[in-house]
Design an enzyme around this catalytic site. Sequence first.
Site, PDB file in Angstrom:
ATOM      1  N   GLY A 166       0.810  -1.213   0.000  1.00  0.00           N
ATOM      2  CA  GLY A 166       0.000   0.000   0.000  1.00  0.00           C
ATOM      3  C   GLY A 166       0.843   1.263   0.000  1.00  0.00           C
ATOM      4  O   GLY A 166       2.017   1.245  -0.385  1.00  0.00           O
ATOM      5  N   LEU A 193      -4.273  -6.097  -3.750  1.00  0.00           N
ATOM      6  CA  LEU A 193      -3.288  -5.015  -3.781  1.00  0.00           C
ATOM      7  C   LEU A 193      -1.888  -5.499  -3.407  1.00  0.00           C
ATOM      8  O   LEU A 193      -1.703  -6.109  -2.347  1.00  0.00           O
ATOM      9  CB  LEU A 193      -3.719  -3.895  -2.830  1.00  0.00           C
ATOM     10  CG  LEU A 193      -2.820  -2.670  -2.778  1.00  0.00           C
ATOM     11  CD1 LEU A 193      -2.820  -1.947  -4.126  1.00  0.00           C
ATOM     12  CD2 LEU A 193      -3.265  -1.736  -1.667  1.00  0.00           C
ATOM     13  N   ASP A 194      -0.942  -5.246  -4.288  1.00  0.00           N
ATOM     14  CA  ASP A 194       0.479  -5.541  -4.067  1.00  0.00           C
ATOM     15  C   ASP A 194       0.743  -6.996  -3.706  1.00  0.00           C
ATOM     16  O   ASP A 194       1.675  -7.307  -2.969  1.00  0.00           O
ATOM     17  CB  ASP A 194       1.068  -4.618  -2.993  1.00  0.00           C
ATOM     18  CG  ASP A 194       1.100  -3.171  -3.435  1.00  0.00           C
ATOM     19  OD1 ASP A 194       1.249  -2.926  -4.649  1.00  0.00           O
ATOM     20  OD2 ASP A 194       0.976  -2.272  -2.583  1.00  0.00           O
ATOM     21  N   ALA A 195      -0.063  -7.901  -4.240  1.00  0.00           N
ATOM     22  CA  ALA A 195       0.075  -9.317  -3.897  1.00  0.00           C
ATOM     23  C   ALA A 195       0.335 -10.191  -5.116  1.00  0.00           C
ATOM     24  O   ALA A 195       0.286 -11.409  -5.016  1.00  0.00           O
ATOM     25  CB  ALA A 195      -1.182  -9.797  -3.173  1.00  0.00           C
TER      26      ALA A 195
END
Length: 149
Positions: A65, A91-93
């Site tokens: 994040g 998100l961001d995974a």
Amino acid sequence: PEATAEEKMAAKLAQEAEIEGLLEDYDVDVVVLARYMQVLSDEFCQRHESHTINIHHSFLPAFEGGRPYHRAYDRGVKIIGATAHYITADLDAGPIIDQDVIRISHRDSVADMIQKGRNLERSVLSRALAWHLEDRVLIHNNKTVVFGY
């Protein structure tokens, strides 16, 4: 007046439709999200997850994040990093293509960390994009295999 959740979602979907049109009009092979800082819809991510690369200014999975350097500073970490990954609806995974780190110390301010991190981001994104364009990255089970690494 503040926009409602419905209005914000409608604006997001309209923006994504505009992006979709540009991707089609220009026959885009790869999308790079550098400093985009917007959460994309699940549908957009699902359509473009195998050819959209995000550069994240943190050594994921830590500090996903926004404002990761500020949070890293508050935690007193001793390394900071950058991560290039394919997007997913989470998100961001997404599957990680490349990462790098650099040591920092208690003497480094948030501004110092941001500058050091930007240098890492450039090199990590450059490698990840090159590997993607050279077809050296295979995605398997939310992981990547990078050939010739």
